[in-house]
Design a protein around this motif. Structure first.
Motif, mmCIF file in Angstrom:
data_model
loop_
_atom_site.group_PDB
_atom_site.id
_atom_site.type_symbol
_atom_site.label_atom_id
_atom_site.label_comp_id
_atom_site.label_asym_id
_atom_site.label_seq_id
_atom_site.Cartn_x
_atom_site.Cartn_y
_atom_site.Cartn_z
ATOM 1 N N GLN A 424 0.828 -1.202 0.000
ATOM 2 C CA GLN A 424 0.000 0.000 0.000
ATOM 3 C C GLN A 424 0.865 1.255 0.000
ATOM 4 O O GLN A 424 0.595 2.211 -0.719
ATOM 5 C CB GLN A 424 -0.910 0.002 1.224
ATOM 6 C CG GLN A 424 -1.887 1.151 1.278
ATOM 7 C CD GLN A 424 -2.753 1.086 2.526
ATOM 8 O OE1 GLN A 424 -2.809 2.011 3.308
ATOM 9 N NE2 GLN A 424 -3.438 -0.034 2.720
ATOM 10 N N GLU A 425 1.933 1.228 0.788
ATOM 11 C CA GLU A 425 2.795 2.409 0.873
ATOM 12 C C GLU A 425 4.094 2.051 1.574
ATOM 13 O O GLU A 425 4.093 1.396 2.613
ATOM 14 C CB GLU A 425 2.098 3.531 1.653
ATOM 15 C CG GLU A 425 2.964 4.743 1.912
ATOM 16 C CD GLU A 425 2.412 5.636 2.997
ATOM 17 O OE1 GLU A 425 3.074 5.801 4.043
ATOM 18 O OE2 GLU A 425 1.283 6.156 2.817
ATOM 19 N N GLY A 428 5.695 8.131 1.818
ATOM 20 C CA GLY A 428 4.970 8.958 0.864
ATOM 21 C C GLY A 428 5.843 10.030 0.258
ATOM 22 O O GLY A 428 6.834 10.466 0.843
ATOM 23 N N ASN A 438 1.635 7.614 -2.834
ATOM 24 C CA ASN A 438 1.995 6.473 -1.993
ATOM 25 C C ASN A 438 3.026 5.639 -2.743
ATOM 26 O O ASN A 438 2.688 4.935 -3.691
ATOM 27 C CB ASN A 438 0.772 5.624 -1.667
ATOM 28 C CG ASN A 438 -0.293 6.415 -0.927
ATOM 29 O OD1 ASN A 438 -1.362 6.666 -1.441
ATOM 30 N ND2 ASN A 438 0.017 6.829 0.286
ATOM 31 N N TYR A 439 4.274 5.705 -2.309
ATOM 32 C CA TYR A 439 5.362 5.067 -3.049
ATOM 33 C C TYR A 439 5.208 3.548 -3.006
ATOM 34 O O TYR A 439 5.108 2.952 -1.934
ATOM 35 C CB TYR A 439 6.701 5.470 -2.438
ATOM 36 C CG TYR A 439 7.909 4.986 -3.205
ATOM 37 C CD1 TYR A 439 8.029 5.222 -4.568
ATOM 38 C CD2 TYR A 439 8.940 4.307 -2.575
ATOM 39 C CE1 TYR A 439 9.136 4.792 -5.272
ATOM 40 C CE2 TYR A 439 10.053 3.874 -3.264
ATOM 41 C CZ TYR A 439 10.139 4.112 -4.622
ATOM 42 O OH TYR A 439 11.237 3.681 -5.332
ATOM 43 N N ARG A 441 2.681 1.763 -4.377
ATOM 44 C CA ARG A 441 1.286 1.316 -4.277
ATOM 45 C C ARG A 441 0.990 0.196 -5.285
ATOM 46 O O ARG A 441 1.277 0.308 -6.473
ATOM 47 C CB ARG A 441 0.357 2.495 -4.518
ATOM 48 C CG ARG A 441 -1.106 2.250 -4.135
ATOM 49 C CD ARG A 441 -1.885 3.543 -4.329
ATOM 50 N NE ARG A 441 -3.260 3.443 -3.884
ATOM 51 C CZ ARG A 441 -3.691 3.678 -2.653
ATOM 52 N NH1 ARG A 441 -2.822 4.011 -1.713
ATOM 53 N NH2 ARG A 441 -4.962 3.593 -2.324
ATOM 54 N N TYR A 450 11.516 -1.059 -2.264
ATOM 55 C CA TYR A 450 10.701 -0.695 -1.104
ATOM 56 C C TYR A 450 11.170 -1.382 0.176
ATOM 57 O O TYR A 450 10.495 -1.301 1.194
ATOM 58 C CB TYR A 450 9.239 -1.081 -1.366
ATOM 59 C CG TYR A 450 8.765 -0.748 -2.752
ATOM 60 C CD1 TYR A 450 8.833 0.563 -3.226
ATOM 61 C CD2 TYR A 450 8.285 -1.738 -3.611
ATOM 62 C CE1 TYR A 450 8.418 0.874 -4.520
ATOM 63 C CE2 TYR A 450 7.863 -1.439 -4.899
ATOM 64 C CZ TYR A 450 7.944 -0.133 -5.355
ATOM 65 O OH TYR A 450 7.538 0.172 -6.622
ATOM 66 N N CYS A 459 4.864 9.847 6.236
ATOM 67 C CA CYS A 459 4.354 8.484 6.377
ATOM 68 C C CYS A 459 2.882 8.569 6.758
ATOM 69 O O CYS A 459 2.475 9.468 7.519
ATOM 70 C CB CYS A 459 5.112 7.714 7.458
ATOM 71 S SG CYS A 459 6.810 7.328 7.036
ATOM 72 N N SER A 460 2.111 7.647 6.242
ATOM 73 C CA SER A 460 0.688 7.621 6.564
ATOM 74 C C SER A 460 0.485 7.505 8.064
ATOM 75 O O SER A 460 1.167 6.719 8.749
ATOM 76 C CB SER A 460 0.023 6.440 5.861
ATOM 77 O OG SER A 460 -1.276 6.232 6.394
#
Length: 926
Positions: A424-425, A428, A438-439, A441, A450, A459-460
């Motif tokens: 998902q991420e 960011g 979102n890097y 995704r 990643y 960050c989320s």
């Protein structure tokens, strides 16, 4: 248990007030004559439990102004247990002490006078005359004058030193001014050159545009395209051909030095590992499970986990169950903020143990609930966790490790994955227009892009950790973004504005059921604030956003846009720093590059993911390019060669096939060849020692290839001045820099008398180490044990061959690989380095010296290490002299102490991180 060994008397009331003890224990087993401690404690109103011995028994009336017990453990335990059950006794004694007067110094003096019946003092036989008083005053004044004169002398000396320093700094300032003038002149000259170049460009531009518009240019376009493709095919064929030749040459060399069995073992070792893509792990959608459970939380937490919830009780329960299932060693508390839920949340939470529940009177939204939970926190750190998440093993320890280790870390976020296993991420990206990305995704979470610790824009807020004091200092989540969205991005920018950094830690994986509470439609509900709050964010951070990448920047570059430089390193295998010194040097080199602000990408020629060691590099912030995601260097350079500012190729057999590819696909990059050590020098010495003609031919072929790579590189790295001097003759004109081994200075932990035995450290995949141990055991150790029969030799190193294991006996202990060599560095008395051939700087010698462990070495073993025999090490080439040096050092404590001190100083000067940092700064600057 509070242990305080030293304190001042005037500190005692404060210390006792802080500890608030119920009573004090005076546990004398021999008679005391008075006990000053008893008087002190009584003056502070603290009841005393004392043994019935000596003055304590005389001064304490049991149960009235103190308590007495027999000087036996059982009696003491019984009395304390009784007092714990009935505290009224202590309260009565405390009241009695408060009402009693404690005698002062005058009263005690009068009491002593009465007891001792001292006679009245007679008048002085020779009373002081006025003149004698004047003489005393004159003596005092004279002493004061002498002190003032001494002080004046000290001040004059300090003034002279300051004046000298001022002169030195003045000279330094004038020197800087001269350098500035030269730089200004150079700048003006380059400006003139740039203007002239611009005029030429303006002159050429019309003709260039005319050429592009011509029919001939259009007609020949397919030919140019074909030529470019042909150049790529030619480079690929050259790479694969040279790689095959390099592998054959390495195989011949290995067969000559290791034999068939050793060569096969070496091949298996280099290509052992995983490369298959693992299937994505999937997580089930939560269901409402009413079975109660308890979380193992702490009353003294390091981390306060704040979980804001609004309905969706099944997700909240799944989140809490995952916290219970994956509670590690870190003490934590859980604060659940119920934002006026209308479902069964309140009832379900009431049945769960180990959590603190705060229910809002009205709906405050995500920001209000997070701030309310933070206000109740007791931990040093705050962790905000969405209720629609499920944590995984080791997640919290990984986040804390990043916060503790990463330079200037202020906020750390977890890697978020979808329940179907997709990413998902991984941090960011924020572009200059305030939009976010979102890097990674929907990609595979195991993709190397990643998988490494990285500084990010934000960050989320689904799972972020930061110090509680910092959160409070920043004013908590900004309520202008109420009810939600952009508050996490705003917090990340505030952390950066405070001089700290924001990191994503992929080792912490959290499953996020995105949009469960707020949905995913940005046109309705709470989700619409994602659009509304972007304008607020733009207005608040307008200036900071100018430093962000522009929209449209390639995502790979935007993800690391804060990097000062992008560095690609290709080596034979993934470094294993606890196995060999070359690996330790490489890891520390990458660590220093990271400290200098570089984004480092590392690729092993075999492209294997090596458990523990790949992960260790990723936690240093290194992108480790491995199979199956990166198939080979050719495709890597073709796809990403334009990203890199510097490409470092390690070892000649790795570098030779890649030089052409780097020049073709990364022409902008500085090409650096890291020799590790000069392989041809090592092979020449091995051939001379053995008299083997085949080895001599191999050494000649290695020399030709190594010098060819040196000639093609922009810069060549060697580890010692000896090798640089050799290349000045063998490769004149090549730029050669020294980047030696890099070691932490551990210091000497145990003294001479507390140590025993000898130690050898070295990986046995390296043939010189095999020869060294065999020579030492057969020709040196017998002479040593003849004089020191109790001494043992500890042999430590990975991949031990049968020939070394066969040497083990009562005097030779072959340990093989050990995970931690520090007990041997701190416990053995002498380190031996009996190398008869080799090249470069020997990590085994550096390591011993960095621990204050003196070394006996051959001349080859300390070549290029800036040492003087007898000062930092003892040096001997022949077996009898080597044995005599060991015996001398083993017996002579003064000599041992001198070598220990001087060895530590040598590592600090020449092999420390500071020395490596200076070398790499030169490399990046020119």
């Amino acid at each position: 248990v509070h242990v305080l060994l030293d304190y001042r008397r005037d500190e005692l009331p404060t210390l006792l007030a802080r500890l608030q003890p119920d009573a004090a224990l005076l546990l004398s087993t021999v008679a005391e004559t008075f006990s000053y401690t008893l008087s002190e404690l009584r003056s502070l109103g603290l009841p005393v439990i004392a043994t019935r011995v000596g003055a304590l028994a005389e001064r304490i009336e049991d149960g009235v102004d103190g308590l007495l017990v027999a000087p036996q453990p059982d009696a003491l335990v019984a009395r304390v247990a009784a007092l714990a059950a009935d505290r009224q006794v202590l309260e009565r004694i405390r009241g009695r002490l408060a009402a009693s007067d404690v005698a002062g110094i005058e009263a005690m003096a009068l009491a002593h006078r009465a007891v001792l019946a001292l006679p009245a003092s007679a008048a002085l036989r020779h009373p002081l005359a006025p003149a004698a008083g004047d003489a005393l005053r004159l003596a005092v004044a004279s002493a004061a004058r002498v002190e003032l004169q001494a002080r004046l002398a000290r001040l004059q000396q300090a003034h002279a030193q300051l004046q000298a320093e001022s002169t030195r700094r003045g000279d330094w300032g004038h020197g800087l001014a001269r350098e500035l003038r030269k730089l200004r002149e150079a700048f003006e000259e380059r400006t003139r050159w740039a203007l002239a170049l611009d005029r030429e460009l303006q002159d050429v531009k019309p003709r260039y545009e005319q050429m592009l518009a011509s029919a001939s240019w259009r007609i020949t376009a397919p030919l140019r395209s074909a030529k470019a493709r042909l150049r790529g095919v030619r480079a690929a064929l050259a790479f694969r051909s040279m790689r095959v030749r390099s592998l054959l040459a390495r195989t011949r060399s290995s067969l000559a030095q290791r034999g068939l069995r050793g060569t096969l073992a070496r091949i298996a070792q280099e290509w052992r590992g995983g490369g298959a893509r693992t299937p994505l792990r999937q997580f089930a959608i939560p269901v409402d499970d009413p079975v109660p459970f308890t979380l193992p939380t702490s009353a003294t937490p390091r981390v306060s986990i704040v979980i804001p919830v609004y309905n969706k009780v099944e997700y909240t329960l799944a989140c809490l169950r995952s916290l219970a299932a994956h509670a590690g060693s870190t003490p934590f508390e859980v604060i659940v903020v119920d934002d006026a839920s209308s479902d069964a949340t309140a009832q379900r939470l009431a049945a769960i143990g180990g959590i603190r529940v705060e229910r809002n009177a009205g709906n405050l939204g995500f920001i209000g609930s997070c701030n309310a939970g933070a206000a109740l926190a007791r931990g040093q750190c705050l962790l905000f966790l969405n209720n629609d998440t499920v944590v995984t093993a080791g997640w919290l320890e990984a986040l804390l490790r990043c916060l503790d280790e990463a330079p200037q870390a202020g906020l750390v976020g977890a890697r978020l994955v979808y329940p179907d296993g997709r990413l998902q991420e991984a941090g960011g990206i924020v572009f200059s227009d305030g939009s976010g990305w979102n890097y990674g995704r929907f990609d595979d979470p195991a993709d190397p892009r990643y998988g490494f610790r990285r500084e990010v824009d934000y960050c989320s807020g689904a799972a972020i950790l930061l110090p509680r004091a910092l959160f409070e200092r920043l004013g908590r989540f900004d309520t202008r973004y109420t009810p939600a969205y952009y508050e996490d991005t705003d917090l990340a920018f505030a952390v950066r504005a405070a001089g700290l950094k924001v990191y994503v830690e992929p080792a912490a994986t959290v499953v996020h059921f995105e949009g469960i509470t707020s949905g995913t439609d940005t046109a309705t509900g709470t989700k619409r604030y994602q659009v509304v709050n972007r304008d607020k964010f733009l207005a608040k951070w307008h200036e900071a956003l100018q430093r962000q990448p522009a929209p449209g920047t390639p995502i790979a570059l935007a993800a690391t846009h804060r990097a000062q430089a992008r560095v690609l390193i290709i080596d034979a295998t993934t470094p294993m720093p606890d196995h060999d010194s070359g690996s330790l040097r490489m890891v520390n080199l990458m660590r220093v590059l990271g400290d200098l602000g570089c984004q480092v990408s590392f690729m092993a020629e075999n492209r294997l993911y090596v458990e523990r060691y790949t992960e260790a590099l990723q936690q240093l912030g290194v992108e480790v390019l491995h199979a199956p995601f990166v198939p080979d260097p050719l495709r890597l350079l073709r796809q990403r060669g334009s990203e890199f500012d510097l490409v470092l190729l390690s070892r000649h057999y790795v570098a030779a096939p890649l030089v052409g590819l780097v020049r073709l696909y990364a022409p902008q990059a500085r090409l650096v060849f890291d020799t590790v050590d000069l392989h041809y020098l090592r092979e020449q010495r091995a051939a001379e020692l053995s008299g083997d003609a085949a080895l001599a031919r191999t050494a000649a072929a290695t020399r030709a290839q190594e010098l060819k790579v040196i000639g093609a590189a922009d810069v060549t790295l060697v580890v010692s001045p000896i090798e640089r001097e050799l290349l000045a003759r063998d490769a004149p004109g090549a730029r050669v820099e020294i980047l030696s081994n890099v070691h932490e200075v551990h210091g000497c932990k145990r003294d001479f008398a507390a140590r025993s035995d000898l130690v050898f450290v070295g990986g046995f995949q390296h043939p010189p180490n095999v020869d060294a141990v065999e020579w030492c055991v057969r020709e040196v150790l017998p002479a040593v044990r003849a004089q020191l029969p109790q001494v043992k030799l500890h042999v430590i190193g990975s991949r031990v061959p049968a020939s070394i294991r066969a040497l083990a006996d009562d005097g030779v202990i072959v340990h093989g690989y050990v995970e931690d060599i520090m007990p041997f560095m701190d416990g053995c008395r002498v380190s031996v380095a009996p190398l008869r051939y080799g090249a470069g700087v020997k990590g085994k010698v550096n390591m011993a010296m960095s621990c204050g462990l003196p070394v006996v070495a051959t001349p080859i073993a300390v070549e290029g290490m800036h040492v003087t025999a007898g000062e930092e090490v003892l040096v001997a080439a022949e077996a009898p002299a080597f044995a005599a040096a060991i015996v001398e050092l083993y017996r002579d404590e003064a000599l041992w102490q001198r070598l220990s001190r001087q060895g530590l100083a040598n590592v600090e000067r020449h092999f420390s991180f500071a020395a490596a940092r200076a070398a790499l700064q030169r490399l990046l600057a020119h």
